[in-house]
Design a protein around this motif. Structure first.
Motif, PDB file in Angstrom:
ATOM      1  N   ALA A 176      94.114  42.576  -6.204  1.00 54.47           N
ATOM      2  CA  ALA A 176      94.887  44.102  -5.568  1.00 54.47           C
ATOM      3  C   ALA A 176      93.471  44.867  -4.712  1.00 54.47           C
ATOM      4  CB  ALA A 176      95.525  45.258  -6.455  1.00 54.47           C
ATOM      5  N   ARG A 177      92.760  44.727  -6.036  1.00 58.92           N
ATOM      6  CA  ARG A 177      91.269  45.401  -5.107  1.00 58.92           C
ATOM      7  C   ARG A 177      90.537  44.326  -4.050  1.00 58.92           C
ATOM      8  NH1 ARG A 177      86.603  43.939  -5.794  1.00 58.92           N
ATOM      9  NH2 ARG A 177      86.791  42.952  -8.062  1.00 58.92           N
ATOM     10  N   TYR A 178      90.775  43.114  -4.279  1.00 55.22           N
ATOM     11  CA  TYR A 178      90.186  41.984  -2.993  1.00 55.22           C
ATOM     12  C   TYR A 178      90.995  42.403  -1.711  1.00 55.22           C
ATOM     13  CZ  TYR A 178      88.963  37.976  -0.877  1.00 55.22           C
ATOM     14  OH  TYR A 178      88.759  37.245   0.108  1.00 55.22           O
ATOM     15  N   LYS A 179      92.602  42.271  -2.717  1.00 51.91           N
ATOM     16  CA  LYS A 179      93.539  42.056  -0.727  1.00 51.91           C
ATOM     17  C   LYS A 179      93.013  43.452  -0.134  1.00 51.91           C
ATOM     18  CE  LYS A 179      97.098  40.618  -1.525  1.00 51.91           C
ATOM     19  NZ  LYS A 179      99.125  40.357  -2.190  1.00 51.91           N
ATOM     20  N   ALA A 180      93.027  44.468  -1.170  1.00 51.69           N
ATOM     21  CA  ALA A 180      93.020  46.016   0.388  1.00 51.69           C
ATOM     22  C   ALA A 180      91.337  45.764   0.710  1.00 51.69           C
ATOM     23  CB  ALA A 180      92.850  47.023  -0.831  1.00 51.69           C
ATOM     24  N   ASP A 181      89.764  45.048   0.093  1.00 57.38           N
ATOM     25  CA  ASP A 181      89.450  45.363   0.816  1.00 57.38           C
ATOM     26  C   ASP A 181      89.249  43.500   1.703  1.00 57.38           C
ATOM     27  OD1 ASP A 181      85.785  45.810   0.305  1.00 57.38           O
ATOM     28  OD2 ASP A 181      86.238  43.560   0.351  1.00 57.38           O
ATOM     29  N   PHE A 182      89.305  42.935   2.103  1.00 55.11           N
ATOM     30  CA  PHE A 182      90.181  41.608   2.612  1.00 55.11           C
ATOM     31  C   PHE A 182      90.425  42.520   3.978  1.00 55.11           C
ATOM     32  CE2 PHE A 182      91.996  38.750   4.889  1.00 55.11           C
ATOM     33  CZ  PHE A 182      91.205  37.582   4.803  1.00 55.11           C
ATOM     34  N   ALA A 183      91.644  43.273   3.585  1.00 55.69           N
ATOM     35  CA  ALA A 183      92.259  43.832   4.677  1.00 55.69           C
ATOM     36  C   ALA A 183      91.423  44.724   5.555  1.00 55.69           C
ATOM     37  CB  ALA A 183      93.743  44.075   4.363  1.00 55.69           C
ATOM     38  N   ALA A 184      90.913  45.249   5.175  1.00 53.79           N
ATOM     39  CA  ALA A 184      90.117  46.577   5.751  1.00 53.79           C
ATOM     40  C   ALA A 184      88.836  45.841   6.553  1.00 53.79           C
ATOM     41  CB  ALA A 184      89.335  47.106   4.925  1.00 53.79           C
ATOM     42  N   ARG A 185      88.149  44.847   5.908  1.00 51.17           N
ATOM     43  CA  ARG A 185      86.869  44.346   6.699  1.00 51.17           C
ATOM     44  C   ARG A 185      87.147  42.906   7.826  1.00 51.17           C
ATOM     45  NH1 ARG A 185      83.844  42.491   1.671  1.00 51.17           N
ATOM     46  NH2 ARG A 185      82.149  42.240   3.152  1.00 51.17           N
ATOM     47  N   ALA A 186      88.273  41.973   7.179  1.00 52.01           N
ATOM     48  CA  ALA A 186      88.550  40.618   7.927  1.00 52.01           C
ATOM     49  C   ALA A 186      88.566  41.414   9.159  1.00 52.01           C
ATOM     50  CB  ALA A 186      89.753  40.652   7.272  1.00 52.01           C
ATOM     51  N   PRO A 187      89.171  42.170   9.610  1.00 58.13           N
ATOM     52  CA  PRO A 187      89.197  42.448  11.181  1.00 58.13           C
ATOM     53  C   PRO A 187      87.822  42.731  12.200  1.00 58.13           C
ATOM     54  CG  PRO A 187      91.606  43.487   9.977  1.00 58.13           C
ATOM     55  CD  PRO A 187      90.639  43.558   9.085  1.00 58.13           C
ATOM     56  N   LEU A 188      87.475  43.661  11.327  1.00 59.11           N
ATOM     57  CA  LEU A 188      85.947  43.910  11.675  1.00 59.11           C
ATOM     58  C   LEU A 188      84.988  42.759  11.952  1.00 59.11           C
ATOM     59  CD1 LEU A 188      85.260  47.265  10.113  1.00 59.11           C
ATOM     60  CD2 LEU A 188      86.519  46.595  11.970  1.00 59.11           C
ATOM     61  N   LEU A 189      85.167  41.384  11.556  1.00 60.33           N
ATOM     62  CA  LEU A 189      84.000  40.261  11.780  1.00 60.33           C
ATOM     63  C   LEU A 189      84.456  39.877  13.326  1.00 60.33           C
ATOM     64  CD1 LEU A 189      85.171  38.603   8.301  1.00 60.33           C
ATOM     65  CD2 LEU A 189      83.569  39.938   8.731  1.00 60.33           C
ATOM     66  N   ASP A 190      82.942  39.070  13.358  1.00 59.88           N
ATOM     67  CA  ASP A 190      82.729  38.176  14.612  1.00 59.88           C
ATOM     68  C   ASP A 190      82.106  37.380  13.859  1.00 59.88           C
ATOM     69  OD1 ASP A 190      80.059  39.849  14.488  1.00 59.88           O
ATOM     70  OD2 ASP A 190      80.818  41.188  16.340  1.00 59.88           O
ATOM     71  N   ALA A 191      81.064  36.352  15.073  1.00 55.30           N
ATOM     72  CA  ALA A 191      80.707  35.739  15.016  1.00 55.30           C
ATOM     73  C   ALA A 191      79.259  35.734  14.502  1.00 55.30           C
ATOM     74  CB  ALA A 191      80.805  34.934  16.213  1.00 55.30           C
ATOM     75  N   ALA A 192      78.857  37.245  14.418  1.00 57.50           N
ATOM     76  CA  ALA A 192      77.948  37.430  14.548  1.00 57.50           C
ATOM     77  C   ALA A 192      77.518  38.187  13.136  1.00 57.50           C
ATOM     78  CB  ALA A 192      76.904  39.041  15.569  1.00 57.50           C
ATOM     79  N   THR A 193      79.175  38.224  12.663  1.00 58.82           N
ATOM     80  CA  THR A 193      78.371  38.853  11.422  1.00 58.82           C
ATOM     81  C   THR A 193      79.617  38.628  10.064  1.00 58.82           C
ATOM     82  OG1 THR A 193      81.041  40.622  11.371  1.00 58.82           O
ATOM     83  CG2 THR A 193      78.501  41.488  11.999  1.00 58.82           C
ATOM     84  N   VAL A 194      80.069  37.290  10.351  1.00 54.14           N
ATOM     85  CA  VAL A 194      80.847  36.565   9.901  1.00 54.14           C
ATOM     86  C   VAL A 194      80.300  35.908   8.404  1.00 54.14           C
ATOM     87  CG1 VAL A 194      80.960  34.516  10.974  1.00 54.14           C
ATOM     88  CG2 VAL A 194      82.859  35.051   9.250  1.00 54.14           C
ATOM     89  N   GLY A 195      78.642  35.168   9.085  1.00 53.72           N
ATOM     90  CA  GLY A 195      78.112  34.122   8.476  1.00 53.72           C
ATOM     91  C   GLY A 195      77.756  34.620   7.266  1.00 53.72           C
ATOM     92  N   PRO A 196      77.048  36.294   6.501  1.00 52.03           N
ATOM     93  CA  PRO A 196      76.796  36.442   5.007  1.00 52.03           C
ATOM     94  C   PRO A 196      78.633  37.535   5.088  1.00 52.03           C
ATOM     95  CG  PRO A 196      75.706  38.490   6.778  1.00 52.03           C
ATOM     96  CD  PRO A 196      76.493  36.970   7.811  1.00 52.03           C
ATOM     97  N   ALA A 197      78.795  37.372   5.604  1.00 52.29           N
ATOM     98  CA  ALA A 197      80.412  38.212   5.153  1.00 52.29           C
ATOM     99  C   ALA A 197      80.840  37.506   4.667  1.00 52.29           C
ATOM    100  CB  ALA A 197      80.825  39.097   5.765  1.00 52.29           C
ATOM    101  N   VAL A 198      80.966  35.860   4.904  1.00 54.61           N
ATOM    102  CA  VAL A 198      82.183  35.233   3.875  1.00 54.61           C
ATOM    103  C   VAL A 198      81.665  33.913   2.798  1.00 54.61           C
ATOM    104  CG1 VAL A 198      83.856  33.318   5.022  1.00 54.61           C
ATOM    105  CG2 VAL A 198      83.510  35.753   5.448  1.00 54.61           C
ATOM    106  N   PHE A 199      81.801  34.099   1.998  1.00 57.86           N
ATOM    107  CA  PHE A 199      81.418  32.640   1.734  1.00 57.86           C
ATOM    108  C   PHE A 199      82.585  31.042   0.652  1.00 57.86           C
ATOM    109  CE2 PHE A 199      79.985  36.834   0.590  1.00 57.86           C
ATOM    110  CZ  PHE A 199      78.293  36.677  -0.017  1.00 57.86           C
ATOM    111  N   VAL A 200      81.139  30.044   0.812  1.00 55.52           N
ATOM    112  CA  VAL A 200      82.228  28.841   0.825  1.00 55.52           C
ATOM    113  C   VAL A 200      82.471  29.385  -0.949  1.00 55.52           C
ATOM    114  CG1 VAL A 200      82.650  26.728   0.716  1.00 55.52           C
ATOM    115  CG2 VAL A 200      81.258  28.376   2.702  1.00 55.52           C
TER     116      VAL A 200
END
Length: 313
Positions: free
Chosen positions: A212-236
């Motif tokens: 639940a915590r992860y899904k809430a954080d994802f929902a809040a942060r995902a729409p704010l990502l762009d090509a300049a910020t996605v690199g350090p924010a997303v993990f493989v």
């Protein structure tokens, strides 16, 4: 960078199951991350032992088999870090990375500080889950600290088929193949496969209690990502999964080693960035939805395509 990078030239629904070669280790020593990950596992087990470990008398024979497999495998694959000597049923173990020694009698739990699988699991980075010997492959116990969206409580008593009821249509054939594998897997032959995902955290413990915590954080942060910020924010997030039939109990040991690395780190290699783009572009929609890639795929594609072309490297 990731030690295991299971991205080829196209999406692979089968996820590459194959038999380990004779010189391959069942348990992978990812040395740069060994100490922090093993220490994290031990802290989690101390904080809430019942949530992360389930054993008991009904699994004891299999637990000793797992202990034997772990210690022998480590001593052979990394003798500079681990050593095992035996004098009859008296075993001497030395883990140089943790600076720990233990002498115990094999089969006698009095000499171990925890149940056999629980103690052995604290020597390695893998999660270890036991499945029944019959064709249903029911989850019966194990040590699970670093799962992605599930926990032992969710799956104990459930069959392999039951726990995959939400699997996307595209990957159902691989689930069916996995079910068949459980029935024909022979002792002494370990089969491994890989699985991948993308997460907006590098936390290893993503068990059910954190969903639940992860899904809430994802929902809040995902729409704010762009090509300049996605690199350090997303993990493989990669899983190396192994299936081993234990010779005496007949149970199957399901091992999972989890690896994490930021998209930015992996994309420093243009070829890795190119392969990530190729696999993502070929990933069917139902799989992208299941893995929650869809909300972040636009920025990921833009970032990776630029890195694949050598821009921003």
């Amino acid at each position: 960078m990731l030690k295991l990078f299971p991205f080829g030239e196209a999406f692979d629904a089968s996820m590459g199951g194959q038999v380990l070669r004779g010189d391959d280790s069942v348990f992978d020593l990812d040395l740069p991350h060994y100490l922090p990950e093993v220490r994290l596992k031990r802290r989690l087990l101390e904080d809430d032992h019942r949530y992360y470990f389930r054993g008991g008398a009904q699994t004891m024979q299999a637990q000793w088999e797992v202990l034997e497999l772990v210690l022998r495998d480590l001593a052979v694959s990394a003798p500079e870090h681990f050593s095992l000597s035996q004098d009859g049923d008296r075993w001497n173990w030395h883990n140089r990375l943790l600076n720990e020694r233990l002498t115990f009698r094999f089969g006698d739990g009095e000499g171990l500080p925890q149940e056999p699988l629980d103690w052995a699991g604290r020597q390695i980075q893998e999660d270890l889950v036991l499945m029944s010997a019959d064709e249903r492959s029911v989850f019966v116990g194990g040590q699970l600290c670093f799962a992605n969206g599930w926990a032992l409580d969710d799956r104990l008593g459930k069959s392999f088929a039951e726990i995959h009821t939400r699997t996307p249509q595209t990957t159902l054939p691989s689930v069916d193949a996995g079910q068949r594998l459980m029935g024909v897997l022979k002792a002494g032959r370990t089969v491994w496969r890989s699985s991948w995902n993308f997460k907006m955290t590098d936390e290893l413990d993503l068990t059910t209690r954190h969903k639940a915590r992860y899904k809430a954080d994802f929902a809040a942060r995902a729409p704010l990502l762009d090509a300049a910020t996605v690199g350090p924010a997303v993990f493989v997030r990669i899983e190396r999964q192994t299936f081993t039939r234990l010779p005496r109990s007949g149970l199957v040991l399901f091992g999972v080693h989890t690896y994490n690395s930021s998209l930015e780190t992996e994309a420093q290699d243009p070829d890795r960035a190119r392969r990530l783009v190729a696999v993502l572009r070929g990933t069917p929609e139902d799989v992208r939805l299941y893995k929650a890639i869809t909300p972040i795929e636009g920025p990921m594609f833009a970032f990776l395509a630029a890195r694949a072309a050598g821009a921003g490297a």
